[in-house]
Design an enzyme around this catalytic site. Structure first.
Site, PDB file in Angstrom:
ATOM      1  N   PHE A  12     -49.124   7.608 -18.905  1.00  0.00           N
ATOM      2  CA  PHE A  12     -50.513   7.733 -18.502  1.00  0.00           C
ATOM      3  C   PHE A  12     -51.070   9.099 -18.890  1.00  0.00           C
ATOM      4  O   PHE A  12     -52.276   9.246 -19.113  1.00  0.00           O
ATOM      5  CB  PHE A  12     -50.658   7.507 -16.994  1.00  0.00           C
ATOM      6  CG  PHE A  12     -52.083   7.366 -16.552  1.00  0.00           C
ATOM      7  CD1 PHE A  12     -52.866   6.314 -17.001  1.00  0.00           C
ATOM      8  CD2 PHE A  12     -52.651   8.288 -15.692  1.00  0.00           C
ATOM      9  CE1 PHE A  12     -54.191   6.189 -16.608  1.00  0.00           C
ATOM     10  CE2 PHE A  12     -53.975   8.171 -15.289  1.00  0.00           C
ATOM     11  CZ  PHE A  12     -54.747   7.113 -15.748  1.00  0.00           C
ATOM     12  N   TYR A  13     -50.208  10.112 -18.969  1.00  0.00           N
ATOM     13  CA  TYR A  13     -50.638  11.428 -19.459  1.00  0.00           C
ATOM     14  C   TYR A  13     -51.241  11.290 -20.852  1.00  0.00           C
ATOM     15  O   TYR A  13     -52.351  11.759 -21.120  1.00  0.00           O
ATOM     16  CB  TYR A  13     -49.458  12.391 -19.485  1.00  0.00           C
ATOM     17  CG  TYR A  13     -49.721  13.664 -20.251  1.00  0.00           C
ATOM     18  CD1 TYR A  13     -50.634  14.606 -19.783  1.00  0.00           C
ATOM     19  CD2 TYR A  13     -49.063  13.929 -21.452  1.00  0.00           C
ATOM     20  CE1 TYR A  13     -50.886  15.777 -20.496  1.00  0.00           C
ATOM     21  CE2 TYR A  13     -49.308  15.097 -22.166  1.00  0.00           C
ATOM     22  CZ  TYR A  13     -50.218  16.018 -21.680  1.00  0.00           C
ATOM     23  OH  TYR A  13     -50.462  17.173 -22.383  1.00  0.00           O
TER      24      TYR A  13
END
Length: 339
Positions: A151-152
């Site tokens: 998700f980063y």
């Protein structure tokens, strides 16, 4: 020049702000001082910047739109360099909302304020994680980057896309730079190099993920800062489109927007990295071999061609030079900070 930099209490922001201040520029730093890692390190970086009379520090969160807008308006910057973010690939597995708040909502606040104030050049820190497990090497800016592993990485790609739309709609010149495994003095405690040094000094084993079969395109912090400063003077426009070779430049056909790698294009195998550290510290490591962690990629490998075409330079500090400087700094500063 007048610079507004987010994340000046962070690793990269501190180095960039200090370099600009030493060169006589005016810098307003904006940092939320979050407790992602030990605040003593952030406070020490802030103290170093506060010694410069042309530095102004503002403590507030990116999500605080009113505080951010007030700070930028007071700074009246020529350039905004947005470095603040929720960092860490692995932490995004534990707390994805922190990445939503900082990397998406906070970044939207930045691009919206840049639109309102018609900033001359907006620069955004993106990441090599955007390329995911791309099988094609070296990673080129025009490569498809739609399969984020964490998700980063997804949050950073989302930031790039938002910024492009604003550059198109409101004509704010915008550069998104993707950096590759930055290391050096004043780095974060959760970075591999510092974890390795700390363990070796304590005669403890280091954890080696992916069975040591990974490789990374390491970038020394001074090289990254030099590239950012060079690029800050090249606000994207048709006047500086790179025409040869065909397809090299990522300058949008619909906006004053460009993405660019900042990396040397010289990936180092993880085990070679560890052996370099052992040679510099004069001791062997105790090793615990572990499988690949979720979200990790087997390698990163930058193409520096566009960076060279635009700036005439690329990161060149050797791994030996960079690791040696980092070890020396760690022995002098890191341990006294009890980190």
């Amino acid at each position: 020049m007048r610079y507004f930099i987010t994340g000046t209490a962070g690793f990269i922001g501190f180095h960039l702000a200090r370099r600009l201040l030493r060169e006589g520029h005016t810098v307003t730093g904006y940092d939320g001082m979050t407790a992602y890692y030990n605040l003593r390190l952030k406070e020490a970086r802030n103290a170093g910047l506060a010694q410069f009379p042309n530095f102004t520090g503002v403590q507030a969160m990116l999500e605080d739109r009113a505080a951010l807008e007030q700070a930028v308006d007071a700074a009246k910057p020529d350039v905004i360099i947005h470095l603040a973010a929720q960092a860490g690939v692995r932490y995004s597995l534990e707390n994805p909302k922190a990445y939503l708040d900082s990397n998406l909502i906070g970044s939207w606040n930045i691009v919206e304020i840049a639109r309102q104030l018609q900033i001359g050049h907006l620069m955004l820190a993106s990441t090599s994680s955007i390329y995911g497990a791309n099988p094609q090497v070296p990673f080129r800016e025009m490569d498809r980057a739609d399969e984020p592993m964490t998700f980063y990485a997804a949050s950073k790609k989302g930031m790039e896309l938002m910024a492009h739309s604003y550059a198109h709609l409101y004509k704010v010149p915008t550069t998104a730079f993707r950096f590759f495994t930055v290391y050096g003095p004043w780095g974060r405690p959760d970075m591999a190099l510092f974890k390795f040094i700390k363990a070796m000094l304590a005669d403890e084993a280091i954890e080696i993920y992916g069975e040591g079969k990974m490789s990374r395109d390491f970038t020394y912090i001074d090289d990254l800062v030099d590239s950012i400063i060079r690029l800050s003077a090249i606000a994207p426009s048709e006047d500086n489109r790179v025409s040869m070779p065909e397809g090299l430049d990522t300058l949008s056909h619909n906006a004053p927007f460009r993405v660019i790698n900042i990396g040397g294009g010289q990936p180092i195998a993880l085990m070679d990295f560890i052996e370099t550290l052992e040679a510099i510290m004069g001791q062997p490591t105790k090793r615990v071999m572990l499988p690949m962690q979720q979200g990790d990629v087997p390698r990163t490998f930058a193409s520096p061609d566009l960076l060279v075409a635009l700036t005439g330079s690329k990161p060149m500090t050797s791994l030996e030079q960079g690791v040696k400087a980092t070890v020396e700094w760690y022995r002098e500063h890191y341990q006294p900070l009890a980190l």
